[in-house]
Write a protein that holds these residues in place. Sequence first.
Motif, PDB file in Angstrom:
ATOM      1  N   PHE A 381       0.814  -1.214   0.000  1.00 31.76           N
ATOM      2  CA  PHE A 381       0.000   0.000   0.000  1.00 31.76           C
ATOM      3  C   PHE A 381       0.853   1.272   0.000  1.00 31.76           C
ATOM      4  O   PHE A 381       0.316   2.366   0.110  1.00 31.76           O
ATOM      5  N   SER A 382       2.163   1.109  -0.136  1.00 33.24           N
ATOM      6  CA  SER A 382       2.993   2.311   0.045  1.00 33.24           C
ATOM      7  C   SER A 382       2.845   3.301  -1.109  1.00 33.24           C
ATOM      8  O   SER A 382       2.923   4.511  -0.904  1.00 33.24           O
ATOM      9  N   ALA A 383       2.601   2.807  -2.307  1.00 31.74           N
ATOM     10  CA  ALA A 383       2.317   3.732  -3.410  1.00 31.74           C
ATOM     11  C   ALA A 383       0.813   4.029  -3.390  1.00 31.74           C
ATOM     12  O   ALA A 383       0.067   3.390  -2.654  1.00 31.74           O
ATOM     13  N   GLY A 384       0.360   4.954  -4.186  1.00 27.24           N
ATOM     14  CA  GLY A 384      -1.027   5.417  -4.089  1.00 27.24           C
ATOM     15  C   GLY A 384      -2.083   4.424  -4.540  1.00 27.24           C
ATOM     16  O   GLY A 384      -3.221   4.473  -4.080  1.00 27.24           O
ATOM     17  N   ASP A 385      -1.712   3.491  -5.421  1.00 28.58           N
ATOM     18  CA  ASP A 385      -2.728   2.669  -6.074  1.00 28.58           C
ATOM     19  C   ASP A 385      -2.400   1.181  -5.915  1.00 28.58           C
ATOM     20  O   ASP A 385      -1.884   0.542  -6.840  1.00 28.58           O
ATOM     21  N   PRO A 386      -2.670   0.640  -4.735  1.00 28.64           N
ATOM     22  CA  PRO A 386      -2.212  -0.734  -4.454  1.00 28.64           C
ATOM     23  C   PRO A 386      -2.818  -1.795  -5.389  1.00 28.64           C
ATOM     24  O   PRO A 386      -2.186  -2.813  -5.648  1.00 28.64           O
ATOM     25  N   TRP A 387      -4.015  -1.581  -5.888  1.00 31.18           N
ATOM     26  CA  TRP A 387      -4.635  -2.586  -6.756  1.00 31.18           C
ATOM     27  C   TRP A 387      -3.859  -2.731  -8.069  1.00 31.18           C
ATOM     28  O   TRP A 387      -3.524  -3.840  -8.473  1.00 31.18           O
TER      29      TRP A 387
END
Length: 443
Positions: A381-387
Motif C-alpha cells: 500500500f505504500s504507493a497510491g494505487d495498491p490494486w
Amino acid sequence: MTAITRFAPSPTGNLHVGNIRTALHNWFLARKAGGKFMLRIDDTDAERSREEYVEGIRADLAWLGLDFDGEERQSARLGHYEAAFETLKASGRVYRAYETAQELDLKRKVQLGRGLPPIYDRSALRLTEDDHAAKAADGTAPHWRFLLDHDSPIAWDDGVRGPQKFDAASLSDPVIRRADGSWLYMLPSAVDDIEMGITDVLRGEDHVSNTAVQVQMFEALDAAPPRFAHEALLMGKEGKLSKRLGSLGCESFRERGIEPEAIAALLARLGTSQPVEPIADRQALVASFDLGSFGRAPAKFDDADLDRLNTAIVHQMDYAAVKHRLPDGMDEAAWHAVRPNLMVVADAAEWWRIVTGPIDLPEFSDEDRGYLAQAAGVLDFSAGDPWHALTGTLKKTTGRKGKPLFLPLRQALTGMDHGPDMAELLLVLGEETARRRLERAAS
Ligand code: GLU
C-alpha cells in the motif's frame, strides 16, 4: 411576469403519483417565475377529510423538496364562501333547487334516451315563492345552483391546450351548496383563487369543464380569472388510467428506494417534448420547465423508467446527501467506491457489510491458493494505487491475465464474483484486512 400557483389537494387520501405531478409542476411554475407556491387544503368535505392525510400531504411535499410559501385551509375560510355566496345571491347568480339525486338521475336518463345532452333543465328556476314556502313548511331545505350566463361566451387561452371555447348553455348550472349548507368544490375554489391572488391554475384536464364554470364565477365575483393550464392525465404504460397509479404514492416510492430527485426528474419531463434525463439538479429542472413543451396526449408512467432514472441519480449522489442513510462508519471513500454498483442507496449497506466482514469464501483450487499466497506477499500500500501495483506485479510474476488474474483476488477480498471497482474498494478495505483475507483464502 410573476406567478402565484397553488396545489390544492383534498385530504381524503394519500397523494398519488398524479397529484404529485400536479404539485411538482405548480412548484416548477412558481419557482421558475420567482413567484410563490401555495398549499391549499381543500377540506370542505368534512366527512371524508382526515387530519392524518393533511399531515401526510405536508410530509410528502417536504420529502419531495416542494417547499411552499403559504398555506390555506378551506375549513378555516367558510366565512369567505358565505360572503361570496351573498354577493352571488344579491346579483341573482344562485338559485334554490330541490331535486333528489334519483330525480336528477331519471331526468338524465330520459334526456339521453331522447338523444339529448344530460344538462340540468333548470326546472327549479320556474318555482314560485309559494313553492319555496311549501318546501320550507315541509322541512325540505334547498340546495343551491350557480346560474350560468348563457349569453356570455366562455373562453380562455389554455397554457397547454391552447384557445378554449365553451357555450355556457352546454353546461349544467352546477350545485355549489348542499341542503345542509356545506360547500361543494366549485365556489370555494374560485373564491380562494381570487383571495389568494393565484395567477396560474395548473391542473389535470379532468378539470376543464370546472374551469368553464369557474370562469363565469370569477366574472360574477368581479375578479379577473387566472391563467389556466390543463395537463393531459397520467396513464399506466399500457395507456390506460390505471388503478395502481391511484395508489402509488411517496411511501411506496420510499420503500422501493426511489429518490425524490428521480421522481422530480421523471415527472418534470414525462408527457413533454423534452427528453427524460437523470437530472439531479433541481434548479436545472426548474430552468428547463416549460408548459409550452407539454403535449396533449396522455403521459405514460412506466415504473421501469423510474427505476432506471433512480439508479442513474443514485450514481450521482454526494456523500453529504446520503450520509445519514448509510451504515455507521461508512465514509466518503466507501460511498464513492460502491456508488456505481447500487440500484438504490440502501444497497450500500450490503457492500459495507462485505467491507467490514466476515465474508464467506468460495472453494479455491490449489493453484489459486498458491496464487493468492503470492498476492498476500506482494501486496503493497505504500504507493497510491495498491490494486494496480498488485495486479501489475502478479501479471509479470505469474503470467496470468484477464479473469484468472483478477477473479480469485476479487473473490478472496470480497467473497463475490462481481462488484465495485477493486482499485477503490481495496483502499476502503485497507492493507491489514486485505492481507488477512488473501492469506485466509490461500490457506
Ligand atoms: N381539490 C381539488 C382536487 O384535488 C382541486 C382541484 C384544483 O386544482 O382546483 O381535485
